[in-house]
Design an enzyme around this catalytic site. Structure first.
Site, PDB file in Angstrom:
ATOM      1  CG  HIS A  76      43.396  18.896  56.418  1.00  0.00           C
ATOM      2  ND1 HIS A  76      43.031  20.217  56.408  1.00  0.00           N
ATOM      3  CD2 HIS A  76      44.576  18.836  57.105  1.00  0.00           C
ATOM      4  CE1 HIS A  76      43.938  20.938  57.046  1.00  0.00           C
ATOM      5  NE2 HIS A  76      44.893  20.118  57.476  1.00  0.00           N
TER       6      HIS A  76
ATOM      7  NE  ARG B  23      41.433  23.574  55.879  1.00  0.00           N
ATOM      8  CZ  ARG B  23      42.390  23.772  54.983  1.00  0.00           C
ATOM      9  NH1 ARG B  23      43.253  24.750  55.133  1.00  0.00           N
ATOM     10  NH2 ARG B  23      42.512  22.973  53.940  1.00  0.00           N
TER      11      ARG B  23
ATOM     12  CD  GLU C  12      42.333  18.071  52.277  1.00  0.00           C
ATOM     13  OE1 GLU C  12      42.980  17.000  52.309  1.00  0.00           O
ATOM     14  OE2 GLU C  12      41.096  18.100  52.389  1.00  0.00           O
TER      15      GLU C  12
ATOM     16  CG  HIS D  54      39.606  21.246  59.311  1.00  0.00           C
ATOM     17  ND1 HIS D  54      38.626  22.071  58.812  1.00  0.00           N
ATOM     18  CD2 HIS D  54      40.215  20.712  58.232  1.00  0.00           C
ATOM     19  CE1 HIS D  54      38.649  22.056  57.500  1.00  0.00           C
ATOM     20  NE2 HIS D  54      39.605  21.223  57.111  1.00  0.00           N
TER      21      HIS D  54
HETATM   22  O1  LIG Z   1      40.516  21.804  51.886  1.00  0.00           O
HETATM   23  C1  LIG Z   1      39.883  20.789  51.680  1.00  0.00           C
HETATM   24  O2  LIG Z   1      39.471  19.930  52.638  1.00  0.00           O
HETATM   25  P1  LIG Z   1      39.457  20.273  54.219  1.00  0.00           P
HETATM   26  O3  LIG Z   1      38.306  21.241  54.396  1.00  0.00           O
HETATM   27  O4  LIG Z   1      39.188  18.982  54.937  1.00  0.00           O
HETATM   28  O5  LIG Z   1      40.796  20.860  54.608  1.00  0.00           O
HETATM   29  C2  LIG Z   1      39.628  20.362  50.281  1.00  0.00           C
HETATM   30  O6  LIG Z   1      39.314  21.494  49.512  1.00  0.00           O
HETATM   31  C3  LIG Z   1      38.572  19.278  50.254  1.00  0.00           C
HETATM   32  O7  LIG Z   1      38.114  19.168  48.961  1.00  0.00           O
HETATM   33  P2  LIG Z   1      37.301  17.904  48.397  1.00  0.00           P
HETATM   34  O8  LIG Z   1      36.195  17.549  49.367  1.00  0.00           O
HETATM   35  O9  LIG Z   1      36.791  18.434  47.093  1.00  0.00           O
HETATM   36  O10 LIG Z   1      38.306  16.794  48.220  1.00  0.00           O
END
Ligand SMILES: O=C(OP(=O)(O)O)[C@H](O)COP(=O)(O)O
Length: 308
Positions: free
Chosen positions: A241, A115, A142, A64
């Protein structure tokens, strides 16, 4: 043909000439038994009668657009943050690019976090394909970051040391501490009505996950629901994610437990996978868009996470 590098590391990100916008996954390690597209392709190219691997299906993965907590460097995970202004633009730009390149989707899968859904909508709107069905599942959510949810990564590193935070973030089978009922976001997450709609009772939903556990909960859904659609010839977009997409890439590309640490996806950049009839990649994944910006984002992220 130019031999691709054996691993993705910082120097390769720096120096390896991108071919047609491809980012080669960091995976070899055939001795560990991983299925490795580099050796599969090399094998075919070196054989006496070269056989070109046929691309049968196109699959698009998308992390996203930027969310408010991406900007604040906080673990967002299962907290339902909306896209930031920049994130909205990223999703719209992604849709415009896919439209310009003539892609058409038949079906979109998202998590049940806003998101990823908002990103899918914005992409479809920019493509003029709003009518395309969007299917949602918690299994594309995620990674559940447990008690780390809501915390700032830089502050965590000061408190626990960089190595500990790096392991929590990128150790393949390392599960962070579970979220407790006293955690400020516990009720926010588990009292949310969306989690009464899952295919498991609320009590069985995760309280923290390693990347391995993300893959374990994602795979049954992938195999039962997404794969049949791809096999029917449908062009699928998975709008999810950072870590649910990394888990999928690990599965599809046969990336080793070690090498998945250095695979990182920028927000709002579509990843095109061309797959054969067995849903194995026939060529390196392609991150579509401005390659200079994409490589800069990857480098920044790898430096921040792994200090590479
Ligand atoms: O919410 C998250 O990822 P997202 O922005 O892809 O949904 C995580 O906090 C990503 O964390 P990381 O990059 O430390 O594994």
């Amino acid at each position: 043909m130019l031999e691709p590098p054996l691993r993705l590391d910082a120097s390769i990100v720096d120096h390896w000439p991108l071919q047609g916008g491809c980012a080669w996954p960091g995976t070899v390690n055939t001795h560990r038994g991983s299925t490795d597209i580099q050796s599969r392709i090399s094998h075919h190219l070196r054989g006496p009668a070269p056989v070109l691997l046929m691309s049968k299906y196109k699959l698009f993965l998308l992390r996203h657009g930027e969310g408010a907590w991406n900007k604040e460097n906080r673990f967002c995970s299962w907290v339902d943050q909306k896209l930031s202004e920049d994130g909205v633009k990223e999703a719209q730009d992604c849709g415009k690019l896919l439209k310009e390149q003539g892609y058409k989707f038949d079906l979109v899968f998202t998590s049940i976090l806003s998101r990823s859904i908002q990103t899918a909508w914005l992409v479809l709107e920019a493509m003029g394909q709003e009518w395309v069905p969007v299917v949602k599942s918690w299994r594309l959510n995620e990674r559940h970051y447990g008690s780390l949810i809501g915390l700032n990564r830089a502050e965590m590193a000061l408190q626990h040391g960089e190595e500990k935070v790096r392991l929590w973030r990128r150790g393949y089978d390392i599960t962070p501490p579970s979220i407790e009922e006293s955690h400020p976001y516990f009720q926010v997450i588990y009292n949310d009505r969306r989690y009464t709609t899952c295919d498991v009772p609320k009590e069985s939903l995760p309280r923290a996950e390693s990347l391995k556990e993300v893959l374990d909960r994602l795979l049954p859904y992938w195999d039962s629901t997404v794969v049949p659609e791809i096999r029917r010839g449908r062009t699928v977009l998975v709008s999810a994610h950072g870590n649910s997409c990394r888990a999928l890439l690990k599965h599809l590309e046969g990336i080793s437990d070690e090498d998945i640490a250095s695979v990182t996806l920028p927000t709002g950049i579509p990843v095109l996978l061309e797959l054969d009839e067995n849903l194995r990649p026939v060529k390196p994944r392609q991150l579509l868009g401005d390659q200079t910006k994409i490589q800069a984002a990857i480098k920044k992220s790898l430096f921040e996470i792994l200090k590479m």
